[in-house]
Design an enzyme around this catalytic site. Structure first.
Site, PDB file in Angstrom:
ATOM      1  N   LEU A 142       2.044   4.517  -0.055  1.00  0.00           N
ATOM      2  CA  LEU A 142       1.709   3.635  -1.175  1.00  0.00           C
ATOM      3  C   LEU A 142       2.352   4.248  -2.405  1.00  0.00           C
ATOM      4  O   LEU A 142       2.374   5.471  -2.561  1.00  0.00           O
ATOM      5  CB  LEU A 142       0.188   3.569  -1.391  1.00  0.00           C
ATOM      6  CG  LEU A 142      -0.667   2.810  -0.367  1.00  0.00           C
ATOM      7  CD1 LEU A 142      -2.139   2.884  -0.771  1.00  0.00           C
ATOM      8  CD2 LEU A 142      -0.244   1.361  -0.228  1.00  0.00           C
ATOM      9  N   ASP A 143       2.870   3.405  -3.310  1.00  0.00           N
ATOM     10  CA  ASP A 143       3.419   3.918  -4.564  1.00  0.00           C
ATOM     11  C   ASP A 143       2.346   4.706  -5.307  1.00  0.00           C
ATOM     12  O   ASP A 143       1.157   4.434  -5.158  1.00  0.00           O
ATOM     13  CB  ASP A 143       3.876   2.762  -5.467  1.00  0.00           C
ATOM     14  CG  ASP A 143       5.027   1.976  -4.856  1.00  0.00           C
ATOM     15  OD1 ASP A 143       5.753   2.540  -4.018  1.00  0.00           O
ATOM     16  OD2 ASP A 143       5.175   0.794  -5.214  1.00  0.00           O
ATOM     17  N   ARG A 144       2.793   5.645  -6.131  1.00  0.00           N
ATOM     18  CA  ARG A 144       1.855   6.483  -6.893  1.00  0.00           C
ATOM     19  C   ARG A 144       0.800   5.650  -7.626  1.00  0.00           C
ATOM     20  O   ARG A 144      -0.395   5.970  -7.591  1.00  0.00           O
ATOM     21  CB  ARG A 144       2.621   7.329  -7.909  1.00  0.00           C
ATOM     22  CG  ARG A 144       1.707   8.202  -8.771  1.00  0.00           C
ATOM     23  CD  ARG A 144       2.321   8.440 -10.149  1.00  0.00           C
ATOM     24  NE  ARG A 144       3.422   9.380 -10.080  1.00  0.00           N
ATOM     25  CZ  ARG A 144       3.283  10.704 -10.216  1.00  0.00           C
ATOM     26  NH1 ARG A 144       2.094  11.227 -10.415  1.00  0.00           N
ATOM     27  NH2 ARG A 144       4.319  11.491 -10.178  1.00  0.00           N
ATOM     28  N   ARG A 243       6.051  -5.894  -5.610  1.00  0.00           N
ATOM     29  CA  ARG A 243       6.419  -5.766  -7.020  1.00  0.00           C
ATOM     30  C   ARG A 243       7.665  -6.607  -7.326  1.00  0.00           C
ATOM     31  O   ARG A 243       7.725  -7.309  -8.332  1.00  0.00           O
ATOM     32  CB  ARG A 243       6.630  -4.292  -7.354  1.00  0.00           C
ATOM     33  CG  ARG A 243       5.347  -3.467  -7.160  1.00  0.00           C
ATOM     34  CD  ARG A 243       5.586  -1.966  -7.203  1.00  0.00           C
ATOM     35  NE  ARG A 243       6.080  -1.526  -8.507  1.00  0.00           N
ATOM     36  CZ  ARG A 243       6.373  -0.260  -8.776  1.00  0.00           C
ATOM     37  NH1 ARG A 243       6.224   0.676  -7.853  1.00  0.00           N
ATOM     38  NH2 ARG A 243       6.819   0.069  -9.972  1.00  0.00           N
TER      39      ARG A 243
END
Length: 302
Positions: A142-144, A243
């Site tokens: 998962l992205d930060r 995104r």
């Protein structure tokens, strides 16, 4: 003439308790009965840390069958103080996998440029506190700034099984996305080809085979005049897919400056991995984990 000191038996040493099994039972039940003052969670922790042995063999299984005549020993001197987990919560752990909920702001795994605290590093310490030979392996990321559910494998074999069979093993991956503006269509599907630029930004192309094919399904949960809360389901799992696709439809994710957001209404990215459902790689059992929608998302819609 000095007399030799009598040798202390195991049972009389202060940090060791020894019991003889009188009737058939399971290990956790036996320990709960013998160590009633400790409480269930403490007894489970003692087992998990490898402080219990049956006939001199360390046993960690709660349902390990005990037979009359066996000797159960608890060593309280072997406690390893485990560092508290920061920015994540373990939802499930067994011999093969660990499922966590990650907070926004915590890196999944360090990149070459970043060596700070990560979910991966903390889980590695967590499993090694119980068994120094243990490891964890990354299955997906998962992205930060994305929060939510993530899974790690506890062996390379399980990691390979999950990664090679990801599309079939994962039955549901649902996110909630807080996006800018009022999304007019109650539901829709976005399909494009994604590729990465030299600046590591993902781009969307409508030209067939111009990159990796990505498919995202969305439907509106709630909206206000300024924001919409969407339920988003991934058919493919590409880097930054949601995104990019939200920017494509003109409704970037709140706080996502990289992909077109102007809003600073949240002090984080408005993306949360809410549901992960999959077939267990070893048992074949269906497993499903669901978390709450972050309160900060809901507060902006009301």
């Amino acid at each position: 003439m000095h007399k030799n000191k009598p040798k202390q038996s195991k049972a009389s040493r202060p940090n060791i308790s020894q019991y003889t099994v009188k009737e058939p039972t399971e290990l956790l039940l036996f320990l709960l009965h013998k160590q009633a003052k400790l409480g269930r969670n403490s007894v489970k922790a003692i087992l998990a840390r490898g402080q219990v042995s049956v006939n001199d063999k360390v046993v960690k299984e709660y349902n390990y069958p005990l037979q009359p005549g066996q000797t159960v020993i608890i060593r309280k001197d072997r406690v390893v103080e485990e560092a508290p987990l920061i920015g994540l919560t373990i939802l499930h752990e067994d011999e093969d996998i660990i499922v966590i909920q990650k907070n926004a702001g915590l890196l999944s795994i360090a990149s070459a440029q970043e060596t700070e605290m990560t979910a991966y590093r903390q889980l590695m310490s967590h499993v090694r506190a119980k068994d120094p030979g243990s490891r964890v392996f990354v299955v997906h990321r998962l992205d930060r700034d994305t929060s939510g559910i993530m899974m790690f494998a506890k062996s390379e074999k399980v990691q390979q099984l999950l990664q090679n069979d990801w599309q079939d093993a994962v039955k549901e991956r649902t996110y909630v996305a807080l996006v800018e503006g009022k999304v007019k269509k109650p539901e829709g599907t976005i399909s494009s080809w994604l590729r990465e630029s030299s600046t590591l930004k993902m781009y969307s192309s409508q030209r067939p085979n111009d990159g990796q094919h990505a498919v995202t399904h969305y439907k509106t949960i709630q909206s206000s005049s300024s924001f919409t809360l969407l339920e988003v389901q991934l058919e493919t799992g590409r880097k930054n897919q949601i995104r990019v696709h939200m920017e494509d439809i003109g409704h970037p994710i709140v706080g996502d400056k990289k992909y077109g957001s102007k809003s600073k209404a949240l002090n984080r990215l408005g993306l949360h991995a809410r549901v992960l459902a999959f077939v267990h790689p070893s048992t074949g059992q269906p497993m499903r984990f669901e978390t709450e929608i972050p309160k900060a998302f809901l507060a902006l819609i009301r």
